[in-house]
Design an enzyme around this catalytic site. Structure first.
Site, short mmCIF file in Angstrom:
data_model
loop_
_atom_site.label_atom_id
_atom_site.label_comp_id
_atom_site.label_asym_id
_atom_site.label_seq_id
_atom_site.Cartn_x
_atom_site.Cartn_y
_atom_site.Cartn_z
CG ASN A 151 -0.46 -0.06 2.49
OD1 ASN A 151 0.70 -0.44 2.67
ND2 ASN A 151 -1.23 0.33 3.47
CD GLU A 249 5.02 -0.98 12.75
OE1 GLU A 249 4.05 -0.23 12.76
OE2 GLU A 249 5.84 -1.06 13.69
CB CYS A 283 -2.22 0.31 8.49
SG CYS A 283 -0.93 1.56 8.68
P1 NAD Z 1 0.08 -9.30 3.37
O1 NAD Z 1 0.19 -9.76 4.76
O2 NAD Z 1 -0.79 -10.05 2.45
O3 NAD Z 1 1.52 -9.29 2.66
C1 NAD Z 1 2.58 -8.50 3.15
C2 NAD Z 1 3.90 -9.12 2.75
O4 NAD Z 1 4.05 -10.38 3.40
C3 NAD Z 1 4.06 -9.40 1.26
O5 NAD Z 1 5.37 -9.03 0.88
C4 NAD Z 1 3.87 -10.90 1.17
O6 NAD Z 1 4.53 -11.49 0.08
C5 NAD Z 1 4.51 -11.35 2.48
N1 NAD Z 1 4.11 -12.67 2.95
C6 NAD Z 1 2.92 -13.28 2.80
N2 NAD Z 1 2.95 -14.51 3.39
C7 NAD Z 1 4.18 -14.63 3.94
C8 NAD Z 1 4.80 -15.66 4.69
N3 NAD Z 1 4.17 -16.80 4.99
N4 NAD Z 1 6.07 -15.47 5.10
C9 NAD Z 1 6.72 -14.32 4.82
N5 NAD Z 1 6.19 -13.33 4.10
C10 NAD Z 1 4.92 -13.48 3.67
O7 NAD Z 1 -0.34 -7.77 3.47
P2 NAD Z 1 -0.69 -6.77 2.28
O8 NAD Z 1 -2.01 -7.20 1.71
O9 NAD Z 1 0.48 -6.60 1.39
O10 NAD Z 1 -0.88 -5.39 3.06
C11 NAD Z 1 -2.08 -4.95 3.59
C12 NAD Z 1 -2.08 -5.09 5.10
O11 NAD Z 1 -0.96 -4.40 5.65
C13 NAD Z 1 -3.29 -4.46 5.76
O12 NAD Z 1 -3.80 -5.30 6.76
C14 NAD Z 1 -2.72 -3.18 6.39
O13 NAD Z 1 -3.46 -2.71 7.49
C15 NAD Z 1 -1.35 -3.60 6.75
N6 NAD Z 1 -0.46 -2.45 6.87
C16 NAD Z 1 -0.03 -2.08 8.12
C17 NAD Z 1 0.80 -0.97 8.28
C18 NAD Z 1 1.27 -0.55 9.65
O14 NAD Z 1 2.15 0.30 9.72
N7 NAD Z 1 0.74 -1.09 10.73
C19 NAD Z 1 1.20 -0.25 7.15
C20 NAD Z 1 0.77 -0.65 5.90
C21 NAD Z 1 -0.06 -1.77 5.77
#
Ligand code: NAD
Length: 479
Positions: A151, A249, A283
């Site tokens: 995002n 996060e 987020c």
């Molecule tokens: P996601 O969890 O689907 O993926 C994030 C990353 O994790 C990707 O690079 C993905 O390839 C990797 N990943 C997935 N499975 C994995 C595994 N088993 N092992 C290691 N890596 C793995 O999240 P998304 O859809 O990319 O992002 C959206 C989410 O992120 C929302 O829930 C949002 O709230 C959150 N977010 C939080 C913050 C914060 O600062 N708290 C900031 C931005 C986004």
């Protein structure tokens, strides 16, 4: 012919012709724009090994010299700011203005973290013994793995890399498979600086392949992850095998509280801005509103006007949009299903409420919903789209109780002219951040950290910086 990118390991782009690739498409048009590698465990191992080899010399470099390397990267980003923003628009569907803000903010963030070079401090502790000195040193953790969401893909590189590098760690980054191109472009610019080989490494890939290989690697000392709760939980379990430190996060369900004495124009605009920014895929976005009954209709009228006037479309061809598409089909389907569920649970759709038919791309209408109840999914689960549910409450007590009754605890906000109410909310809201009379958006010198399932640890500022360090206490006995 679309470009195919290569992993960046030990200061060089490395071809891996036997490995599968991932197609990257533009979410506004569904056109293929590039391919990136889906790194194997062997490739991830090579990246971690490169980071390990580079780390001791990098740690020995005086912090001010490490900061010099960071500043050189920030300068490169500024030189290429327009092209970089264009990449983010095309692969993530971000509107042009916000993509440019993301690139500029990323460069500023790297410079900000570089400024800490002369401010990294340990402590000198008193001793119980004569002629003893006790020093608490802060040292780098070692090799950091940074796993990114889609995002704010470009900024998240900096949020991981800059504090890691200035404190003497080396890093391996894996961007999201949805939005990896900007990270490969970042690597291309890093390669033009004289950052020592292996200090920054980049591997493309899916979570189930490259992601798993990275977080289960015994050569990684700290995993810093931004993404969903489900993935964060899985990463923590995997990290448990090697007892690798994690910094997580995760998602949010930010409440915005509006009291009867609020400036309603300001409240409506700030909440609206916090909901449509990045098409609701943030987020810390306002995800649910609790408004005192007496001003419910007045607030909803103002919000309805703003939602109805939202300009959305394909940001790669149209400037000056409020919103682009959602990132992918799954994101669109999820938002559509949540609105349908809310409708069948008895909520009222005031504006929007369906997929936007623009011929192609993953567009959803900006949507305002009222008549919700606390038990509805739309008030409890992360929507991550341009949909705002509004619920009437009797008073601040009820608003705070409902706000806190959530598995998430990232950000929150309150709109009121009463200092007493604002300070009560600050004391009683159980969230990492509370915004008072302003939109939801954090500062780089703050500390972005979630409670409950929104995460473990945090990012930004001094406290975020120290997440990348370990303490080492030295007892010096003299005679
Ligand atoms: P996601 O969890 O689907 O993926 C994030 C990353 O994790 C990707 O690079 C993905 O390839 C990797 N990943 C997935 N499975 C994995 C595994 N088993 N092992 C290691 N890596 C793995 O999240 P998304 O859809 O990319 O992002 C959206 C989410 O992120 C929302 O829930 C949002 O709230 C959150 N977010 C939080 C913050 C914060 O600062 N708290 C900031 C931005 C986004």
């Amino acid at each position: 012919m679309q470009p195919t990118y290569q992993n960046y390991i030990a200061g060089a782009f490395v071809g891996t012709p036997d490995e599968p690739t991932i197609d990257v498409t533009n979410p506004a048009t569904q056109e293929l724009i590039a391919r990136v590698p889906d790194a194997s465990a062997a490739t991830v191992d090579a990246a971690v090994a490169a980071a390990r080899r580079a780390q001791p010399a990098w740690e020995k470099l005086p912090p001010i010299q490490r900061a010099g390397h960071l500043r050189a990267i920030a300068a490169k980003l500024r030189e290429h700011r327009t092209e970089l923003a264009r990449v983010i628009v095309r692969e993530q569907g971000k509107v042009q203005g916000l993509a440019q803000v993301e690139v500029d903010f990323t460069a500023d963030y790297i410079d900000y973290m570089a400024e800490w070079a002369r401010r990294l401090e340990g402590e000198v502790l008193t001793s119980d013994r004569p002629n003893e000195s006790i020093f608490l040193l802060r040292k780098p953790v070692g090799v950091v793995a940074g796993i990114l969401p889609w995002n704010f893909p470009f900024f998240l590189i900096a949020r991981k890399l800059a504090p890691a590098l200035v404190t003497g760690n080396t890093i391996v980054i894996k961007p999201s498979e949805e939005t990896p191109i900007n990270a490969f472009e970042f690597a291309r610019l890093v390669a033009e600086t004289d950052l020592p080989a292996g200090v920054f490494n980049l591997v493309g890939g899916r979570g189930a392949t490259a992601g798993e290989a990275l977080v289960s690697h015994p050569g990684v000392d700290l995993i810093t992850f931004t993404g969903s709760v489900a993935t964060g939980s899985r990463i923590m379990q995997t990290a448990g095998r090697n007892l690798t430190r994690v910094n997580l996060e995760l998602g949010g369900k930010a409440p915005a509280i509006v009291l009867a004495d609020a400036d309603l124009d300001l409240a409506a605009k700030a909440i609206y801005d916090s909901r449509v920014i990045n098409t609701g895929q943030v987020c810390n976005c306002a995800e649910r509103v609790y408004v005192e009954r007496g001003v419910h209709d007045a607030l909803v009228d103002r919000l309805a006007k703003l939602f109805a006037a939202t300009r959305y479309g394909d940001p790669s061809v149209e400037a000056d949009l409020h919103m682009g598409p959602l990132v992918n089909q799954a994101g669109l389907d999820k938002v559509a299903a949540m609105v349908e569920q809310a409708r069948s649970d008895g909520a009222r759709i005031v504006v929007g409420g369906k997929r936007a038919d623009l011929g192609r791309g993953f567009h959803y209408e900006p949507t305002l919903i009222t008549g919700t109840r606390a038990d509805m999914d739309i008030m409890r689960k992360e929507i991550f789209g341009p949909v705002l549910p509004v619920q009437a409450v009797d008073d601040l007590d009820e608003a705070i109780a409902l706000a806190n009754d959530s598995e998430y605890g990232l950000t929150s906000s309150i709109f009121t002219r009463s200092l007493d109410s604002a300070m009560r909310a600050a004391r009683e809201l159980r969230f990492g951040e509370t915004y008072i009379n302003r939109e939801h958006f954090e500062a780089m010198q703050g500390f972005h950290a979630g409670r409950r399932k929104s995460g473990i640890g945090g990012a930004d500022g001094k406290h975020g910086l120290y997440e990348f360090t370990e303490t080492h206490v030295v007892y010096l006995q003299t005679s």
